[in-house]
Motif scaffolding. Sequence first.
Motif, PDB file in Angstrom:
ATOM      1  N   ALA A 182      -7.988 -28.225  17.225  1.00 23.66           N
ATOM      2  CA  ALA A 182      -7.345 -28.453  18.515  1.00 23.66           C
ATOM      3  C   ALA A 182      -5.830 -28.361  18.391  1.00 23.66           C
ATOM      4  CB  ALA A 182      -7.755 -29.812  19.075  1.00 23.66           C
ATOM      5  N   VAL A 183      -5.263 -28.866  17.270  1.00 22.62           N
ATOM      6  CA  VAL A 183      -3.812 -28.786  17.057  1.00 22.62           C
ATOM      7  C   VAL A 183      -3.503 -28.321  15.642  1.00 22.62           C
ATOM      8  CG1 VAL A 183      -3.220 -30.499  18.816  1.00 22.62           C
ATOM      9  CG2 VAL A 183      -3.708 -31.254  16.478  1.00 22.62           C
ATOM     10  N   THR A 184      -4.436 -27.623  15.011  1.00 28.28           N
ATOM     11  CA  THR A 184      -4.255 -27.199  13.627  1.00 28.28           C
ATOM     12  C   THR A 184      -4.837 -25.806  13.423  1.00 28.28           C
ATOM     13  OG1 THR A 184      -6.369 -28.199  12.985  1.00 28.28           O
ATOM     14  CG2 THR A 184      -4.390 -29.540  12.661  1.00 28.28           C
ATOM     15  N   ASN A 185      -4.468 -25.201  12.309  1.00 25.71           N
ATOM     16  CA  ASN A 185      -5.223 -24.079  11.758  1.00 25.71           C
ATOM     17  C   ASN A 185      -6.113 -24.619  10.654  1.00 25.71           C
ATOM     18  OD1 ASN A 185      -2.306 -22.339  12.354  1.00 25.71           O
ATOM     19  ND2 ASN A 185      -4.254 -21.534  13.109  1.00 25.71           N
ATOM     20  N   VAL A 186      -7.190 -23.913  10.375  1.00 20.48           N
ATOM     21  CA  VAL A 186      -8.134 -24.355   9.350  1.00 20.48           C
ATOM     22  C   VAL A 186      -8.373 -23.215   8.373  1.00 20.48           C
ATOM     23  CG1 VAL A 186     -10.157 -23.700  10.730  1.00 20.48           C
ATOM     24  CG2 VAL A 186     -10.389 -25.456   8.948  1.00 20.48           C
ATOM     25  N   ALA A 187      -8.538 -23.557   7.110  1.00 18.30           N
ATOM     26  CA  ALA A 187      -8.836 -22.573   6.071  1.00 18.30           C
ATOM     27  C   ALA A 187      -9.905 -23.147   5.155  1.00 18.30           C
ATOM     28  CB  ALA A 187      -7.585 -22.233   5.264  1.00 18.30           C
ATOM     29  N   PHE A 188     -10.685 -22.248   4.565  1.00 18.02           N
ATOM     30  CA  PHE A 188     -11.797 -22.641   3.706  1.00 18.02           C
ATOM     31  C   PHE A 188     -11.613 -21.983   2.341  1.00 18.02           C
ATOM     32  CE2 PHE A 188     -13.106 -22.852   8.086  1.00 18.02           C
ATOM     33  CZ  PHE A 188     -13.729 -24.095   8.165  1.00 18.02           C
ATOM     34  N   TRP A 189     -11.895 -22.750   1.302  1.00 17.31           N
ATOM     35  CA  TRP A 189     -11.666 -22.309  -0.076  1.00 17.31           C
ATOM     36  C   TRP A 189     -12.982 -21.833  -0.672  1.00 17.31           C
ATOM     37  CZ3 TRP A 189      -8.214 -20.664  -3.235  1.00 17.31           C
ATOM     38  CH2 TRP A 189      -8.313 -20.802  -4.622  1.00 17.31           C
ATOM     39  N   LEU A 194      -8.239 -18.443  -0.160  1.00 19.37           N
ATOM     40  CA  LEU A 194      -8.433 -19.145   1.109  1.00 19.37           C
ATOM     41  C   LEU A 194      -8.966 -18.167   2.146  1.00 19.37           C
ATOM     42  CD1 LEU A 194      -5.153 -21.264   1.279  1.00 19.37           C
ATOM     43  CD2 LEU A 194      -7.480 -22.163   1.009  1.00 19.37           C
ATOM     44  N   VAL A 195      -9.942 -18.600   2.920  1.00 15.68           N
ATOM     45  CA  VAL A 195     -10.491 -17.799   4.010  1.00 15.68           C
ATOM     46  C   VAL A 195     -10.046 -18.429   5.325  1.00 15.68           C
ATOM     47  CG1 VAL A 195     -12.574 -16.943   5.135  1.00 15.68           C
ATOM     48  CG2 VAL A 195     -12.474 -17.107   2.622  1.00 15.68           C
ATOM     49  N   LEU A 202      -4.145 -19.234  17.471  1.00 12.19           N
ATOM     50  CA  LEU A 202      -2.707 -19.251  17.261  1.00 12.19           C
ATOM     51  C   LEU A 202      -2.438 -19.228  15.761  1.00 12.19           C
ATOM     52  CD1 LEU A 202       0.198 -19.685  18.516  1.00 12.19           C
ATOM     53  CD2 LEU A 202      -0.124 -22.085  17.890  1.00 12.19           C
ATOM     54  N   VAL A 203      -1.694 -18.233  15.310  1.00 11.19           N
ATOM     55  CA  VAL A 203      -1.286 -18.211  13.903  1.00 11.19           C
ATOM     56  C   VAL A 203      -0.085 -19.137  13.772  1.00 11.19           C
ATOM     57  CG1 VAL A 203      -0.444 -16.801  11.992  1.00 11.19           C
ATOM     58  CG2 VAL A 203      -2.171 -15.883  13.560  1.00 11.19           C
ATOM     59  N   GLY A 204      -0.330 -20.349  13.289  1.00  9.70           N
ATOM     60  CA  GLY A 204       0.740 -21.326  13.156  1.00  9.70           C
ATOM     61  C   GLY A 204       1.755 -20.908  12.113  1.00  9.70           C
ATOM     62  N   ILE A 205       2.942 -21.492  12.189  1.00  8.31           N
ATOM     63  CA  ILE A 205       4.009 -21.124  11.259  1.00  8.31           C
ATOM     64  C   ILE A 205       3.633 -21.524   9.830  1.00  8.31           C
ATOM     65  CG2 ILE A 205       6.454 -21.369  10.722  1.00  8.31           C
ATOM     66  CD1 ILE A 205       5.805 -19.937  13.400  1.00  8.31           C
ATOM     67  N   THR A 206       3.065 -22.710   9.648  1.00  3.64           N
ATOM     68  CA  THR A 206       2.651 -23.113   8.303  1.00  3.64           C
ATOM     69  C   THR A 206       1.584 -22.169   7.771  1.00  3.64           C
ATOM     70  OG1 THR A 206       3.165 -25.429   8.810  1.00  3.64           O
ATOM     71  CG2 THR A 206       1.749 -25.017   6.914  1.00  3.64           C
ATOM     72  N   MET A 207       0.618 -21.816   8.604  1.00  2.00           N
ATOM     73  CA  MET A 207      -0.396 -20.842   8.206  1.00  2.00           C
ATOM     74  C   MET A 207       0.240 -19.520   7.818  1.00  2.00           C
ATOM     75  SD  MET A 207      -3.436 -19.254  10.575  1.00  2.00           S
ATOM     76  CE  MET A 207      -4.262 -17.713  10.139  1.00  2.00           C
ATOM     77  N   ALA A 208       1.171 -19.030   8.624  1.00  2.00           N
ATOM     78  CA  ALA A 208       1.814 -17.743   8.347  1.00  2.00           C
ATOM     79  C   ALA A 208       2.551 -17.771   7.011  1.00  2.00           C
ATOM     80  CB  ALA A 208       2.772 -17.379   9.475  1.00  2.00           C
ATOM     81  N   LEU A 211      -0.120 -17.756   4.154  1.00  2.00           N
ATOM     82  CA  LEU A 211      -0.854 -16.498   4.051  1.00  2.00           C
ATOM     83  C   LEU A 211      -0.203 -15.530   3.080  1.00  2.00           C
ATOM     84  CD1 LEU A 211      -1.935 -15.659   7.720  1.00  2.00           C
ATOM     85  CD2 LEU A 211      -3.424 -15.631   5.730  1.00  2.00           C
ATOM     86  N   THR A 212       1.119 -15.546   3.022  1.00  2.00           N
ATOM     87  CA  THR A 212       1.837 -14.599   2.166  1.00  2.00           C
ATOM     88  C   THR A 212       2.133 -15.156   0.780  1.00  2.00           C
ATOM     89  OG1 THR A 212       3.992 -15.355   3.013  1.00  2.00           O
ATOM     90  CG2 THR A 212       2.914 -13.556   4.202  1.00  2.00           C
ATOM     91  N   ARG A 213       1.773 -16.412   0.534  1.00  2.00           N
ATOM     92  CA  ARG A 213       2.129 -17.054  -0.736  1.00  2.00           C
ATOM     93  C   ARG A 213       0.924 -17.508  -1.553  1.00  2.00           C
ATOM     94  NH1 ARG A 213       6.108 -17.493   2.877  1.00  2.00           N
ATOM     95  NH2 ARG A 213       8.272 -17.444   2.090  1.00  2.00           N
ATOM     96  N   LEU A 214      -0.269 -17.400  -0.978  1.00  2.00           N
ATOM     97  CA  LEU A 214      -1.496 -17.781  -1.676  1.00  2.00           C
ATOM     98  C   LEU A 214      -2.541 -16.688  -1.467  1.00  2.00           C
ATOM     99  CD1 LEU A 214      -1.702 -21.504  -0.525  1.00  2.00           C
ATOM    100  CD2 LEU A 214      -1.209 -20.728  -2.859  1.00  2.00           C
TER     101      LEU A 214
END
Length: 275
Positions: A182-189, A194-195, A202-208, A211-214
């Motif tokens: 609802a107010v987050t992005n989610v990723a699965f290991w 990370l998937v 919404l591609v959040g800033i923390t997610m973005a 994405l380029t560092r892991l």
Amino acid sequence: MTTGPTHRSPAAPPSPLASAHVEADGVPVAEPELAAALMSGYGHFTAMQVRGGRVKGLGLHLDRLDGATRELFGHPLPGERVRTLLAGALARAGRTDASARVYAYPGGGPGGGARILVTVAAPAPDGPGAPQRLRSVDYLRPAPHLKHLGAFGQSYHGEAARRAGFDEALLTSPAGEVAEGAVTNVAFWEGTRLVWPSAPCLVGITMALLLTRLPSVRRPVTLDGLSGFRAALVTNSRTIAPVAAVDQVRFPVDEELMERVHAAYRAVEGEPVAV
């Protein structure tokens, strides 16, 4: 010499409150047009953590604000203007560390551009967030690529999840495809990478930034496939936290993974707010 018609974006209908007498708790509001903009629910925003007058991914925040302003209002939003307003608000609040938000509403700005509101509050705690329990719901945000206002649906489901003993709602399609919190992005290991769900979100800033560092991939994730993952996490501007469960599917907290994710985020150099 003749020229073709000049294209103009259709003007938005005037708000019924724009020329109204408006009171708040019995006190007349000095700027009814501002009140109308705030109550319209039409606009967008970005949220960030400021540390020492710097913001991780500030350029991404400015690009988000400019792109959404162009899409919603038909005007650019120069990054220099946002930085000036944000720096001024931080200075007047006497803060170099803060949770800050920048809101854009239609009309009222220079040259008819967006009206900008800035909020400055106490900073979020640094460090890992507590494990989160997510409750899946059949709901997807409209125009999910925008961090827009009018978030009744996700707020409704988020509050319902908390009342049911969960920490957050997990938004899914009717077919059970996972999109976002609802107010987050989610990723699965999955053990090596990370998937991040590829459903519209919404591609959040923390997610973005992560994405380029892991090692990461975006692909479809479904509720019936969650048990195949080793761990999960959520991100937003305030926290990066492990996921302890989605509905009845439990995930162990992978401390090594979380340290790796936090180390990648800590390594991002903040950009100065001041122009």
